[in-house]
Design a protein around this motif. Sequence first.
Motif, mmCIF file in Angstrom:
data_model
loop_
_atom_site.group_PDB
_atom_site.id
_atom_site.type_symbol
_atom_site.label_atom_id
_atom_site.label_comp_id
_atom_site.label_asym_id
_atom_site.label_seq_id
_atom_site.Cartn_x
_atom_site.Cartn_y
_atom_site.Cartn_z
ATOM 1 N N PRO A 22 -6.253 -9.638 27.159
ATOM 2 C CA PRO A 22 -5.762 -10.327 25.855
ATOM 3 C C PRO A 22 -4.676 -11.307 26.120
ATOM 4 N N ALA A 23 -5.162 -12.736 25.930
ATOM 5 C CA ALA A 23 -4.182 -13.791 26.306
ATOM 6 C C ALA A 23 -3.556 -14.117 24.980
ATOM 7 N N ARG A 24 -2.108 -14.584 25.019
ATOM 8 C CA ARG A 24 -1.390 -15.158 24.354
ATOM 9 C C ARG A 24 -1.454 -16.573 23.977
ATOM 10 N N ARG A 25 -1.033 -17.151 22.640
ATOM 11 C CA ARG A 25 -1.023 -18.725 22.650
ATOM 12 C C ARG A 25 0.141 -19.397 23.682
ATOM 13 N N SER A 26 -0.421 -20.332 23.936
ATOM 14 C CA SER A 26 0.690 -21.197 24.951
ATOM 15 C C SER A 26 1.807 -21.774 24.339
ATOM 16 N N ASP A 27 1.807 -22.102 22.733
ATOM 17 C CA ASP A 27 2.781 -22.591 22.130
ATOM 18 C C ASP A 27 4.054 -21.670 21.911
ATOM 19 N N GLY A 28 3.808 -20.333 22.144
ATOM 20 C CA GLY A 28 4.688 -19.333 22.102
ATOM 21 C C GLY A 28 4.682 -18.742 20.445
ATOM 22 N N ALA A 29 3.604 -18.899 19.983
ATOM 23 C CA ALA A 29 3.588 -18.005 18.598
ATOM 24 C C ALA A 29 3.464 -16.670 18.796
ATOM 25 N N GLU A 30 4.204 -15.766 18.314
ATOM 26 C CA GLU A 30 4.246 -14.356 18.528
ATOM 27 C C GLU A 30 3.695 -13.774 17.405
ATOM 28 N N PRO A 31 3.114 -12.679 17.300
ATOM 29 C CA PRO A 31 2.339 -11.759 16.318
ATOM 30 C C PRO A 31 3.453 -11.259 15.475
ATOM 31 N N GLU A 32 2.793 -10.846 14.073
ATOM 32 C CA GLU A 32 3.937 -10.250 13.177
ATOM 33 C C GLU A 32 3.765 -8.895 13.530
ATOM 34 N N VAL A 33 5.183 -8.416 13.746
ATOM 35 C CA VAL A 33 5.617 -7.127 13.780
ATOM 36 C C VAL A 33 5.175 -6.352 12.495
ATOM 37 N N GLU B 99 -8.771 -26.654 10.887
ATOM 38 C CA GLU B 99 -7.545 -26.691 10.530
ATOM 39 C C GLU B 99 -6.983 -25.672 9.582
ATOM 40 N N GLU B 100 -7.709 -25.142 8.421
ATOM 41 C CA GLU B 100 -7.239 -24.408 7.605
ATOM 42 C C GLU B 100 -7.467 -22.811 8.121
ATOM 43 N N ALA B 101 -8.089 -22.802 9.147
ATOM 44 C CA ALA B 101 -8.155 -21.186 9.464
ATOM 45 C C ALA B 101 -6.806 -20.694 9.877
ATOM 46 N N GLU B 102 -6.895 -19.280 9.729
ATOM 47 C CA GLU B 102 -5.581 -18.434 10.368
ATOM 48 C C GLU B 102 -5.741 -18.433 11.516
ATOM 49 N N LEU B 103 -4.710 -18.883 12.305
ATOM 50 C CA LEU B 103 -4.803 -18.884 13.929
ATOM 51 C C LEU B 103 -4.216 -17.612 14.323
ATOM 52 N N PRO B 104 -5.142 -16.995 15.288
ATOM 53 C CA PRO B 104 -4.757 -15.789 16.015
ATOM 54 C C PRO B 104 -3.688 -16.153 16.932
ATOM 55 N N THR B 105 -2.925 -15.014 17.259
ATOM 56 C CA THR B 105 -1.997 -15.071 18.438
ATOM 57 C C THR B 105 -2.496 -14.576 19.625
ATOM 58 N N GLU B 106 -3.371 -13.796 19.605
ATOM 59 C CA GLU B 106 -4.283 -13.167 20.900
ATOM 60 C C GLU B 106 -5.445 -13.375 20.855
ATOM 61 N N TRP B 107 -6.255 -13.774 21.968
ATOM 62 C CA TRP B 107 -7.636 -14.312 22.308
ATOM 63 C C TRP B 107 -7.998 -13.471 23.323
#
Length: 111
Positions: A62-73, A46-54
């Motif tokens: 490279p797969a993107r998160r299903s919840d729509g979180a985008e990587p920081e530009v 729960e406290e981990a920094e969640l990646p936007t791609e895996w």
Amino acid sequence: MADRALRGSGLGSKSFADGQGVELAPRLQIGFDCPKGHHFEIVFAEEAELPTEWECPKCGEPARRSDGAEPEVKQTKPPRTHWDMLRERRSIEELEDLLAERLEEIRGENS
């Protein structure tokens, strides 16, 4: 000697302690979608920094998160050119003087 070998379990291979009374750290299950249509989920603390791609375990894309979180530009600096580095060392007046000296040398060689 083979008759006296230990049988039944490997040394250090498994723990025979039960999971009773063990409290796991809070976890999140995050879904990912790859461009080829594969969906998979990864469990994170729960406290981990969640990646936007895996990386997709099926195809490696490279797969993107299903919840729509985008990587920081991230802001990128423009690449420094040779001219930029030269201007950090010399002024325009100095460069004009050097050019004039060099042109005189070249003209003197051709005469």
